[in-house]
Motif scaffolding. Structure first.
Motif, PDB file in Angstrom:
ATOM      1  N   GLU A 218       0.132   4.293  12.103  1.00 53.33           N
ATOM      2  CA  GLU A 218       0.459   5.226  11.031  1.00 53.33           C
ATOM      3  C   GLU A 218       1.464   6.266  11.502  1.00 53.33           C
ATOM      4  O   GLU A 218       1.345   6.826  12.598  1.00 53.33           O
ATOM      5  CB  GLU A 218      -0.817   5.927  10.556  1.00 53.33           C
ATOM      6  CG  GLU A 218      -0.587   6.943   9.456  1.00 53.33           C
ATOM      7  CD  GLU A 218      -1.868   7.651   9.037  1.00 53.33           C
ATOM      8  OE1 GLU A 218      -1.762   8.775   8.506  1.00 53.33           O
ATOM      9  OE2 GLU A 218      -2.967   7.093   9.231  1.00 53.33           O
TER      10      GLU A 218
ATOM     11  N   HIS B  17      -7.716   4.210  -3.904  1.00 49.74           N
ATOM     12  CA  HIS B  17      -8.879   4.557  -3.072  1.00 49.74           C
ATOM     13  C   HIS B  17      -8.405   5.363  -1.870  1.00 49.74           C
ATOM     14  O   HIS B  17      -7.342   5.074  -1.290  1.00 49.74           O
ATOM     15  CB  HIS B  17      -9.618   3.301  -2.603  1.00 49.74           C
ATOM     16  CG  HIS B  17      -8.755   2.352  -1.821  1.00 49.74           C
ATOM     17  ND1 HIS B  17      -8.692   2.339  -0.454  1.00 49.74           N
ATOM     18  CD2 HIS B  17      -7.889   1.391  -2.245  1.00 49.74           C
ATOM     19  CE1 HIS B  17      -7.836   1.407  -0.057  1.00 49.74           C
ATOM     20  NE2 HIS B  17      -7.338   0.815  -1.117  1.00 49.74           N
ATOM     21  N   ASP B  18      -9.159   6.380  -1.524  1.00 51.21           N
ATOM     22  CA  ASP B  18      -8.875   7.208  -0.347  1.00 51.21           C
ATOM     23  C   ASP B  18      -7.449   7.762  -0.336  1.00 51.21           C
ATOM     24  O   ASP B  18      -6.848   7.935   0.729  1.00 51.21           O
ATOM     25  CB  ASP B  18      -9.120   6.411   0.947  1.00 51.21           C
ATOM     26  CG  ASP B  18     -10.537   5.886   1.051  1.00 51.21           C
ATOM     27  OD1 ASP B  18     -11.455   6.607   0.633  1.00 51.21           O
ATOM     28  OD2 ASP B  18     -10.716   4.748   1.522  1.00 51.21           O
ATOM     29  N   GLY B  19      -6.891   7.984  -1.508  1.00 56.41           N
ATOM     30  CA  GLY B  19      -5.543   8.527  -1.592  1.00 56.41           C
ATOM     31  C   GLY B  19      -4.452   7.486  -1.554  1.00 56.41           C
ATOM     32  O   GLY B  19      -3.266   7.807  -1.705  1.00 56.41           O
ATOM     33  N   TYR B  20      -4.814   6.211  -1.364  1.00 53.78           N
ATOM     34  CA  TYR B  20      -3.848   5.119  -1.355  1.00 53.78           C
ATOM     35  C   TYR B  20      -3.772   4.492  -2.740  1.00 53.78           C
ATOM     36  O   TYR B  20      -4.684   4.612  -3.556  1.00 53.78           O
ATOM     37  CB  TYR B  20      -4.236   4.021  -0.366  1.00 53.78           C
ATOM     38  CG  TYR B  20      -4.412   4.476   1.058  1.00 53.78           C
ATOM     39  CD1 TYR B  20      -3.397   5.159   1.714  1.00 53.78           C
ATOM     40  CD2 TYR B  20      -5.595   4.208   1.744  1.00 53.78           C
ATOM     41  CE1 TYR B  20      -3.562   5.579   3.037  1.00 53.78           C
ATOM     42  CE2 TYR B  20      -5.766   4.623   3.057  1.00 53.78           C
ATOM     43  CZ  TYR B  20      -4.753   5.311   3.700  1.00 53.78           C
ATOM     44  OH  TYR B  20      -4.921   5.721   4.993  1.00 53.78           O
TER      45      TYR B  20
ATOM     46  N   ASP C 187      -2.856   0.569  -3.995  1.00 55.78           N
ATOM     47  CA  ASP C 187      -2.499  -0.802  -3.624  1.00 55.78           C
ATOM     48  C   ASP C 187      -2.131  -1.603  -4.867  1.00 55.78           C
ATOM     49  O   ASP C 187      -2.820  -1.517  -5.890  1.00 55.78           O
ATOM     50  CB  ASP C 187      -3.669  -1.502  -2.933  1.00 55.78           C
ATOM     51  CG  ASP C 187      -4.016  -0.905  -1.583  1.00 55.78           C
ATOM     52  OD1 ASP C 187      -3.226  -0.078  -1.081  1.00 55.78           O
ATOM     53  OD2 ASP C 187      -5.075  -1.254  -1.036  1.00 55.78           O
TER      54      ASP C 187
ATOM     55  N   ARG D 150       0.849  -1.194   0.000  1.00 59.80           N
ATOM     56  CA  ARG D 150       0.000   0.000   0.000  1.00 59.80           C
ATOM     57  C   ARG D 150       0.888   1.250   0.000  1.00 59.80           C
ATOM     58  O   ARG D 150       1.615   1.514   0.964  1.00 59.80           O
ATOM     59  CB  ARG D 150      -0.925   0.012   1.207  1.00 59.80           C
ATOM     60  CG  ARG D 150      -1.665   1.338   1.411  1.00 59.80           C
ATOM     61  CD  ARG D 150      -2.864   1.216   2.315  1.00 59.80           C
ATOM     62  NE  ARG D 150      -3.933   0.481   1.645  1.00 59.80           N
ATOM     63  CZ  ARG D 150      -5.142   0.300   2.196  1.00 59.80           C
ATOM     64  NH1 ARG D 150      -5.423   0.777   3.396  1.00 59.80           N
ATOM     65  NH2 ARG D 150      -6.060  -0.371   1.525  1.00 59.80           N
TER      66      ARG D 150
ATOM     67  N   ASP E  31      -0.520  11.586  -0.636  1.00 60.02           N
ATOM     68  CA  ASP E  31      -1.440  11.220  -1.713  1.00 60.02           C
ATOM     69  C   ASP E  31      -0.708  10.362  -2.753  1.00 60.02           C
ATOM     70  O   ASP E  31       0.245  10.809  -3.384  1.00 60.02           O
ATOM     71  CB  ASP E  31      -1.990  12.482  -2.371  1.00 60.02           C
ATOM     72  CG  ASP E  31      -3.029  12.172  -3.442  1.00 60.02           C
ATOM     73  OD1 ASP E  31      -3.426  10.989  -3.542  1.00 60.02           O
ATOM     74  OD2 ASP E  31      -3.427  13.091  -4.168  1.00 60.02           O
TER      75      ASP E  31
ATOM     76  N   ARG F 131       1.423  10.128   5.992  1.00 58.76           N
ATOM     77  CA  ARG F 131       0.494   9.860   4.905  1.00 58.76           C
ATOM     78  C   ARG F 131       0.756  10.841   3.770  1.00 58.76           C
ATOM     79  O   ARG F 131       1.099  11.999   4.002  1.00 58.76           O
ATOM     80  CB  ARG F 131      -0.949   9.974   5.379  1.00 58.76           C
ATOM     81  CG  ARG F 131      -1.977   9.530   4.347  1.00 58.76           C
ATOM     82  CD  ARG F 131      -3.385   9.611   4.882  1.00 58.76           C
ATOM     83  NE  ARG F 131      -3.611   8.699   6.009  1.00 58.76           N
ATOM     84  CZ  ARG F 131      -4.810   8.304   6.402  1.00 58.76           C
ATOM     85  NH1 ARG F 131      -5.895   8.734   5.756  1.00 58.76           N
ATOM     86  NH2 ARG F 131      -4.942   7.502   7.429  1.00 58.76           N
TER      87      ARG F 131
ATOM     88  N   SER G 212      -2.552   8.674  -5.153  1.00 65.25           N
ATOM     89  CA  SER G 212      -3.562   8.381  -6.170  1.00 65.25           C
ATOM     90  C   SER G 212      -3.051   8.576  -7.586  1.00 65.25           C
ATOM     91  O   SER G 212      -3.660   8.081  -8.538  1.00 65.25           O
ATOM     92  CB  SER G 212      -4.804   9.244  -5.943  1.00 65.25           C
ATOM     93  OG  SER G 212      -4.490  10.627  -6.010  1.00 65.25           O
TER      94      SER G 212
END
Length: 309
Positions: A102, A175-178, A180, A88, A107, A105, A109
């Motif tokens: 965590e 999704h949600d800025g992640y 995978d 991720r 972005d 974090r 995307s």
């Protein structure tokens, strides 16, 4: 003479019949030590060990040795490994995997499959890798993860590893800025997949952590022949003999009955031009020893079937 009621001579039994390997498909949530403890109870022996730790969050191939099979493990720990993992991008954690808290974090995307493929190429081949500070590596007799839990700062020097394959095998799931992705990794023993995820994230500029991990092979031992804990408890038995295990991991070297007896006694043979370690197999199909040439001797590295058995 009537021999109807004469007792039959006892059939010879293999002294290593209850020794060998069991390939376990380790479930998520159990430590490797937990699996060993369960195997000891199921097999009714204290002589159980494993060849290569899997973290509690990881699943898949855990090679366990039973009885004299434990003595073969030292000759199996250096085998290459294969993993399937989810990485991720967009978050780092304290443990470099999904079990940690965590720490940052970003972005992710905008990451594409082409970008991640290019990054993977940078980490393929012979590389220097800095192991995770929460690894099981011992520092002055204490495991690194224990020192971290006790509040120590742990800095493990980078070490050489080989990643012979690092393939992205899925589309990027954003999704949600992640972001995978699933990868398959073929690597040398001592490679840390969570450290690989960390380093890929650093190279991407987004950070990353290991989302999931499944070990699908240890050398020639694959997930296809692994059994579950429930299957082991229902039918506790060695699934791979010492003879088969050693012959699968090393090139075969056929020896005569006389040579097999000599090797069983720890004696050496005349050299024949072998390179590296070989499994010496007698006429009966039994692997008597691992052997290696050194100078003018073909000597034993490990005697699987000593004459004292």
């Amino acid at each position: 003479m009537d021999t109807t009621d004469s007792p039959r001579p006892a059939r010879p039994t293999d002294p290593l019949a209850d020794s060998g390997l069991v390939i376990i498909d380790k479930p998520q949530g159990l430590t490797s030590h937990d699996v060993v403890a369960t195997t000891r109870r199921a097999m009714k022996t204290k002589k159980v060990g494993h060849a290569g730790t899997l973290d509690p969050m990881a699943t898949g191939v855990l090679v366990t040795g039973i009885n004299r099979g434990t003595k073969t493990l030292a000759h199996l720990v250096g085998l290459d490994k294969t993993y399937r993992a989810t990485i991720r991008f967009g978050m780092t954690t304290t443990t470099e995997d999904a079990a940690g808290e965590e720490t940052s974090r970003a972005d992710a995307s905008g990451l594409t499959r082409a970008t991640i493929d290019e990054l993977a190429g940078r980490f393929t081949g012979d590389i220097m890798q800095k192991p995770s500070s929460v690894s099981a590596i011992k520092i002055a007799g204490k495991r690194a993860h224990q020192r971290v839990r006790e509040g120590e700062e742990v800095d493990i020097p980078a070490r050489p590893v080989t990643i012979s394959r690092l393939d992205v095998v899925s589309d990027v799931r954003v999704h949600d800025g992640y972001a995978d992705v699933d990868v398959v990794v073929d690597c040398s023993s001592g490679t840390y997949i969570r450290a690989l995820a960390r380093d890929l994230g650093q190279a991407a500029g987004t950070g990353a952590h290991l989302g999931s991990l499944r070990r699908t092979a240890v050398g020639p031992f694959t997930i296809g022949e692994a059994i579950t804990i429930d299957q082991l408890e229902a039918d506790p038995a060695v699934t791979i003999t010492i003879d088969e295990a050693l012959a699968r991991c090393y090139p075969r070297f056929d020896v005569s009955a006389d040579q097999a007896r000599a090797l069983a006694q720890g004696k050496w043979l005349d050299p024949v031009g072998l390179t590296g370690v070989h499994a010496a197999v007698g006429p009966d199909g039994k692997t008597v020893a691992l052997v290696k040439e050194s100078g003018k001797r073909l000597a034993t590295v490990f005697v699987a079937r000593p004459s004292t058995l």
